[in-house]
Design an enzyme around this catalytic site. Structure first.
Site, short mmCIF file in Angstrom:
data_model
loop_
_atom_site.label_atom_id
_atom_site.label_comp_id
_atom_site.label_asym_id
_atom_site.label_seq_id
_atom_site.Cartn_x
_atom_site.Cartn_y
_atom_site.Cartn_z
N TRP A 178 0.84 -1.20 0.00
CA TRP A 178 0.00 0.00 0.00
C TRP A 178 0.88 1.25 0.00
CZ3 TRP A 178 -0.21 4.00 3.51
CH2 TRP A 178 -1.26 4.91 3.34
N HIS A 179 2.06 1.15 0.64
CA HIS A 179 2.94 2.32 0.72
C HIS A 179 3.58 2.66 -0.61
CE1 HIS A 179 2.65 1.31 5.03
NE2 HIS A 179 2.80 2.60 5.20
N GLY A 180 3.66 1.71 -1.51
CA GLY A 180 4.25 2.03 -2.80
C GLY A 180 4.63 0.79 -3.59
N TYR A 194 4.46 10.93 4.76
CA TYR A 194 3.36 10.13 4.23
C TYR A 194 2.64 10.77 3.05
CZ TYR A 194 3.20 5.76 6.69
OH TYR A 194 3.48 4.48 7.09
N PHE A 250 2.86 8.72 -0.15
CA PHE A 250 2.16 7.45 -0.29
C PHE A 250 0.73 7.66 -0.77
CE2 PHE A 250 5.10 6.50 3.44
CZ PHE A 250 6.11 6.08 2.59
#
Lengths: 80, 480
Positions: free
Chosen positions: B328-330, B477, B480
């Site tokens: 989900w972060h990248g 963040y 993201f």
């Protein structure tokens, strides 16, 4: 099977799985009302109920329950 | 437009005045909220306005249709809700992961000996897409689960999706908790609003006095790891979780504070994560709005699906869930590995039945944490820091090279300014968390005094003004 009978049978399962003899279930009971009822014990409860009543729920059914009453309705429907 | 910039201050003052002129007129306030949210988003990236607007309109109608199916046919409702969730996720998959999939397949084929000439192209990811997409997906799934009705008021729905304090980096509010607030008179009681001011100032403090200052050291080491040895890399690895915490909880607290000043309750995102006694507890305290979202929509369905497999099913559900958290972060294998690493750390907890067991800190003499608890906290912190080393690295090979560099010797100490400021500020942050965790009577920023007489708050603001960094730095963040 009457809904009241299902409720008392489910109450026994809850007491057994959650190891708490003081649990009293009502139609409006939710996970917020019972300390031991978390996301993991929820699955254990479902497995135990399915085994006891010899039924199988779908994922969508399980995810749509808002309280014990809806779970009992679902069991009753399966047994009919 | 960063929360800690002059431009945002002016933007917010204009919003606050206009918004509160229309007190008790909810519909007008929702219009104001929507207009200012689109203004905020448009100032950041005007080109991306159509993406969020189209997704909002589409999801509004999908919600109505799902509700229609729910009343008539469960199976159709389930199928249509799944289709809707995928439709909501498609833009995110395209903007965030398209090039990653193409590159990964090209590498796989060339490793197998096939000649590939697939080329990727530059795709600009809309800001905040990971956050507002999750709001939309949550909306369609909650309607299908009969946990809420479809929203008829389009302006309220669009304001929920684009709510400016949270659009860039969360917290990810749930529709069934947030939307009802937009239908009633906003909270304006004194303690609710002043608590908002305090949370904003506290977030501002941890961001500019800790995260930004600490970031200078951490960046200097990790970006030039070849020049350092075990000493500097070790310190940077230990500091990075604290930097992340100060940065992201800083952003979240500022967002919660701004939300309160608009009379709205925003979801909690952090609960003193470094007091966790194991990794499972850490995830119940860190980025709570994301982990809660994934628990409901990824972990629980998987756990239900695998329920007859016993512990193996639970392990599978946890590992898949945490790898999803990672990605989900990248679109990078480093994030996937970060998730997998955490997932594997859950296995001993699952097998010993400790995963969901509530842990309790023993306070010696009522104020000192017991050595056993401290040891567990320390071990959890080390494991989290190790996973974050991969998270922070640009690639897996860079992560392993950084670790290998530690074995070349102690090396020199990285010298960047501002260390005293961030160490002093860090002590204040840790003291606050310690006092809050212990539920002591005294807590920093929890006085009953009026704002202008609250000496702790005034001292904190003066400290920030004097010791903040020179430049306004982006929140971690946001990427993201």
């Amino acid at each position: 099977m009457e809904k009241s009978e299902i409720l008392s049978q489910v109450t026994e399962i809850f007491r057994d799985v959650l190891d708490n003899e003081e649990i009293v279930l009502a139609d409006t009971t939710t996970a917020n009302d019972i300390e031991e009822w978390d996301s993991l014990s929820h699955i254990q409860l479902i497995v135990a109920i399915e085994k006891d009543f010899k039924i199988k729920f779908t994922s969508a059914e399980i995810l749509s329950w808002k309280n014990v009453g809806e779970m009992i309705d679902n069991i009753s429907k399966k047994l009919a | 437009m960063e929360f800690n910039s002059i431009n945002f201050f002016l933007f917010f003052v204009a919003f606050f005045v206009i918004y509160h002129i229309f007190y008790k007129r909810c519909k007008i306030q929702n219009w104001i909220l929507l207009i200012f949210s689109y203004l905020f988003y448009g100032i950041a990236d005007l080109k991306m306005i159509p993406v969020i607007a189209v997704m909002t309109i589409m999801t509004y109608f999908l919600g109505l249709k799902i509700e229609d199916f729910v009343q008539k046919d469960d199976k159709k409702a389930n199928r249509f809700a799944m289709f809707s969730a995928v439709l909501c996720l498609l833009p995110l998959l395209y903007f965030k992961y398209f090039n990653f999939f193409i590159d990964s397949f090209a590498q796989l084929f060339s490793a197998l000996g096939f000649n590939t000439e697939i080329s990727t192209f530059q795709i600009l990811m809309p800001l905040g897409i990971s956050f507002f997409t999750f709001r939309l997906v949550s909306y369609v799934l909650e309607i299908n689960r009969r946990k809420m009705s479809a929203e008829r008021d389009f302006v309220a729905f669009a304001a929920y999706v684009a709510f400016f304090p949270c659009i860039m980096a969360g917290p990810i509010d749930r529709p069934n908790k947030f939307l009802p607030q937009l239908k009633t008179v906003r909270k304006t009681d004194y303690s609710f609003l002043t608590e908002g001011v305090k949370m904003f100032v506290w977030g501002w403090f941890t961001k500019v006095c800790i995260a930004d200052r600490m970031g200078e050291y951490v960046d200097a080491v990790f970006n030039n790891y070849q020049d350092y040895g075990a000493l500097s890399i070790g310190i940077a690895t230990l500091l990075y979780p604290l930097q992340m915490y100060a940065d992201f909880s800083g952003y979240s607290n500022m967002a919660i504070g701004i939300g309160r000043l608009a009379g709205l309750e925003v979801a909690e995102n952090f609960r003193r994560p470094f007091f966790a006694q194991n990794v499972a507890e850490y995830w119940r305290r860190w980025h709570i709005s994301l982990t809660g979202w994934l628990t409901d929509y990824v972990f629980m369905p998987l756990n239900i699906k695998f329920r007859d497999l016993g512990n193996l099913g639970l392990i599978l559900a946890v590992v898949i869930n945490l790898v999803t958290v990672g990605f989900w972060h990248g679109a990078n294998w480093t994030f996937g590995f970060f998730g997998l690493f955490h997932g594997l750390l859950f296995i001993p907890l699952i097998l010993s039945g400790k995963m969901n067991k509530k842990t309790k800190i023993t306070w010696l003499g009522g104020w000192l944490i017991s050595p056993k608890n401290l040891l567990k906290m320390g071990l959890t912190y080390l494991l989290v820091a190790t996973a974050l080393l991969f998270f922070r690295s640009e690639s897996m090979s860079a992560a392993f090279s950084t670790i290998a560099q530690c074995f070349t010797g102690l090396g020199s100490m990285c010298n960047v300014g501002g260390k005293k400021i961030f160490l002093f500020s860090l002590m204040i942050l840790l003291a606050k968390d310690y006092l809050d965790e212990g539920k002591f009577k005294f807590s920093i920023l929890k006085t009953e005094k009026p704002l202008w007489l609250d000496l702790q708050l005034i001292a904190l603001i003066i400290f920030i003004v004097i010791f903040r960094g020179d430049a306004v730095k982006e929140f971690i963040y946001m990427q993201f």
